[in-house]
Design an enzyme around this catalytic site. Structure first.
Site, short mmCIF file in Angstrom:
data_model
loop_
_atom_site.label_atom_id
_atom_site.label_comp_id
_atom_site.label_asym_id
_atom_site.label_seq_id
_atom_site.Cartn_x
_atom_site.Cartn_y
_atom_site.Cartn_z
N LYS A 77 0.84 -1.19 0.00
CA LYS A 77 0.00 0.00 0.00
C LYS A 77 0.88 1.25 0.00
O LYS A 77 1.98 1.23 0.59
CB LYS A 77 -0.88 -0.06 1.26
CG LYS A 77 -1.87 1.05 1.44
CD LYS A 77 -2.71 0.79 2.70
CE LYS A 77 -3.72 1.87 2.97
NZ LYS A 77 -4.54 1.57 4.16
N SER A 152 -9.50 1.60 3.37
CA SER A 152 -8.67 2.40 2.49
C SER A 152 -7.70 1.57 1.64
O SER A 152 -7.24 2.07 0.62
CB SER A 152 -7.89 3.43 3.32
OG SER A 152 -7.02 2.76 4.21
N SER A 176 -9.42 -1.00 7.40
CA SER A 176 -8.91 -0.80 6.04
C SER A 176 -8.32 -2.00 5.34
O SER A 176 -8.08 -1.95 4.15
CB SER A 176 -7.85 0.30 6.05
OG SER A 176 -8.50 1.52 5.96
N1 GLN Z 1 -12.63 3.67 7.06
C1 GLN Z 1 -11.92 3.96 8.25
C2 GLN Z 1 -11.49 5.42 8.26
O1 GLN Z 1 -11.73 6.09 7.30
C3 GLN Z 1 -10.76 3.05 8.41
C4 GLN Z 1 -9.54 3.47 7.70
C5 GLN Z 1 -8.35 2.63 8.01
O2 GLN Z 1 -8.46 1.56 8.61
N2 GLN Z 1 -7.18 3.13 7.62
O3 GLN Z 1 -10.96 5.90 9.21
#
Ligand code: GLN
Length: 477
Positions: A77, A152, A176
């Site tokens: 990532k 994400s 994410s």
């Molecule tokens: N969707 C969650 C957020 O926007 C999780 C994101 C993540 O785990 N990096 O914070």
């Protein structure tokens, strides 16, 4: 070439003389060339260097000196530092930035002869649940290209699901790794907080951030975790807990499992996802596990606590992107203006929303009302979750309230988007390990994931129960 489900399949083809690492790498590069234009999973591809690395690994295999991960091609990532390679966290503010060192978790994979094929698309600074917040455009779900892959770590899940690499390394702050894995029909493992070093992972919310794995098989997830986990002098929060041989996870034990009835019956949950979750619960009972209905009194506070605290931590972590030290710098005579213009132009809407929310909850007048309060509730949620996990081995729930939604469907409603994280954030608030495994599809063929959480450092049994569920599902197809 066939779509290999695990590194052990690859290794047996290699030792039978039917495959070389060079051929394998070319296969992934061709797949990327064919699919990435549309799916937008990779932001950068290290073609020429991976071909050279493949030759070296083929030689090591010949000599019998190859590491544990020889033949594994990994995508990372765009939040992991990889020396002399670009790192942008899918943000415009980091344009032109190159890492000066490699993240510990990535270095450990390389030391065992894994090959890093490229950096993958994600929501800007890992903030989002759909990949729509990327500065490089959305990545598309390979099952239905009009739909999001989740976020994400969206690009990371897409790359594994469409065979552009064998395994992806993502980050999981609130789901994410698990949520995109569920949306794309692959496995997403979030280890215990502090199990894997965060050194070289760009910080979003440091007390929640966890390095996670997206893979096609549990076997690969176990092996990669085994290699990445464990003490690291560069991360002061790392645990010195012993790293067990995760690859020996198949004990097939009978367990005590809890499910959160209220949250599965929550009105926001899609009917098909609910039915599939209950089907898994029934099959666990049939297999002889004890499965009980329980409730957590603080469940409804988990999401607000997550969003107050992560915004606060993000506002502090992201203050370093000021136009002086990293990435772009706006032309301006005056220092104050330079900061403002750089950040206004370089950061996207969602990231700014979180920085502002975070700054607000940390401000002198509201600190106690929001930040301190949320910290206290976090502790209560953690204690309640841990108490439940003293009695039960696992908590089972859906991974996501819906299957993959259409691109654009939720992007102008942040509250609706935050609700996507309803089931995943608890593991990060409590710091416990959790996994999402694919268990079925809805009537449109969109993948559905089920989540299992366990007590701290119990990834081994988490892999075992996941294996039992997957095996049971395959037998009953
Ligand atoms: N969707 C969650 C957020 O926007 C999780 C994101 C993540 O785990 N990096 O914070």
């Amino acid at each position: 070439m066939k779509n290999f489900q695990s590194l052990s399949e690859i290794k047996s083809e290699i030792s039978a003389g039917k495959l070389t690492v060079c051929q394998l790498v070319k296969h992934y590069l061709q797949n990327i060339e064919k699919k990435n234009g549309r799916l937008n999973a990779f932001l950068s591809i290290y073609s020429s260097e991976v071909l050279t690395q493949a030759q070296i690994i083929d030689k090591k295999i010949e000599k019998g000196t190859v590491g544990k991960l020889g033949g594994m091609v990994v995508g990372i990532k765009d939040v992991f530092a990889y020396e002399n390679h670009r790192l942008q966290c899918a943000s415009n503010i980091l344009e032109g930035f190159e890492s000066q060192y490699t993240a510990t978790c990535i270095q450990r994979l390389i030391d065992e002869d894994a090959i890093v094929i490229g950096h993958q698309n994600c929501d800007e600074f890992a903030m989002g649940s759909s990949n729509e917040n990327s500065g490089f455009g959305v990545s598309r779900n390979p099952v239905d290209e009009e739909r999001v892959p989740g976020g994400s770590s969206g690009g990371s899940a897409v790359a594994v699901a469409s065979d552009m690499c064998q395994v992806s390394i993502g980050s999981d702050t609130g789901g994410s790794v698990r949520q995109p894995a569920a949306f794309c029909g692959v496995i997403g493992l979030k280890p215990t907080y502090s199990r894997v070093s965060r050194y070289g992972l760009a910080a979003y919310a440091s007390s929640f951030d966890t390095v996670g794995i997206i893979s096609k098989s549990l076997e690969d997830a176990a092996l990669v975790l085994e290699v990445m986990a464990g003490a690291d002098e560069f991360d002061s929060t790392i645990s010195n807990e012993k790293v067990p041989p995760f690859s020996a996870f198949m004990s097939g034990k009978e367990y005590k499992i809890a499910y959160l009835k209220d949250s599965i019956d929550h009105k926001g949950l899609n009917e098909v996802v609910r039915a599939e979750t209950y089907r898994v619960i029934e099959s666990l009972k049939e297999e002889g596990h004890q499965v009980d209905e329980v409730n957590i009194s603080l469940q409804e506070y988990t999401l607000p606590v997550y969003y107050v605290l992560t915004a606060a931590e993000a506002s502090s972590n992201l203050s370093r992107y000021d136009g002086v030290r990293f990435g772009i710098r706006a032309e301006n005579q005056n220092l104050e203006e330079m900061y403002k213009v750089t950040r206004s132009e370089g950061l996207g809407v969602e990231v700014k929303r979180r920085i502002m929310t975070g700054t607000f909850v940390l401000s002198a007048s509201y600190y106690d009302a929001y930040y301190t309060k949320a910290q206290k509730v976090r502790r209560l949620i953690r204690d309640e979750t841990n108490r439940l996990l003293e009695e039960y081995d696992f908590i089972v729930s859906p991974t996501t309230p819906t299957t993959a939604f259409k691109i654009g469907e939720m992007s102008d409603d942040p509250m609706k988007m935050y609700l996507e994280d309803l089931y995943t954030v608890q593991a990060n608030v409590a710091g416990i390990p959790a996994i999402s495994i694919p268990v079925g599809v809805d009537n449109k063929g969109l993948p559905i994931g089920v989540q299992l959480m366990s007590k701290c450092f119990n990834e081994l049994e988490l892999l075992d129960i996941s294996n039992q569920i997957i095996t049971f599902k395959d037998q009953n197809r």
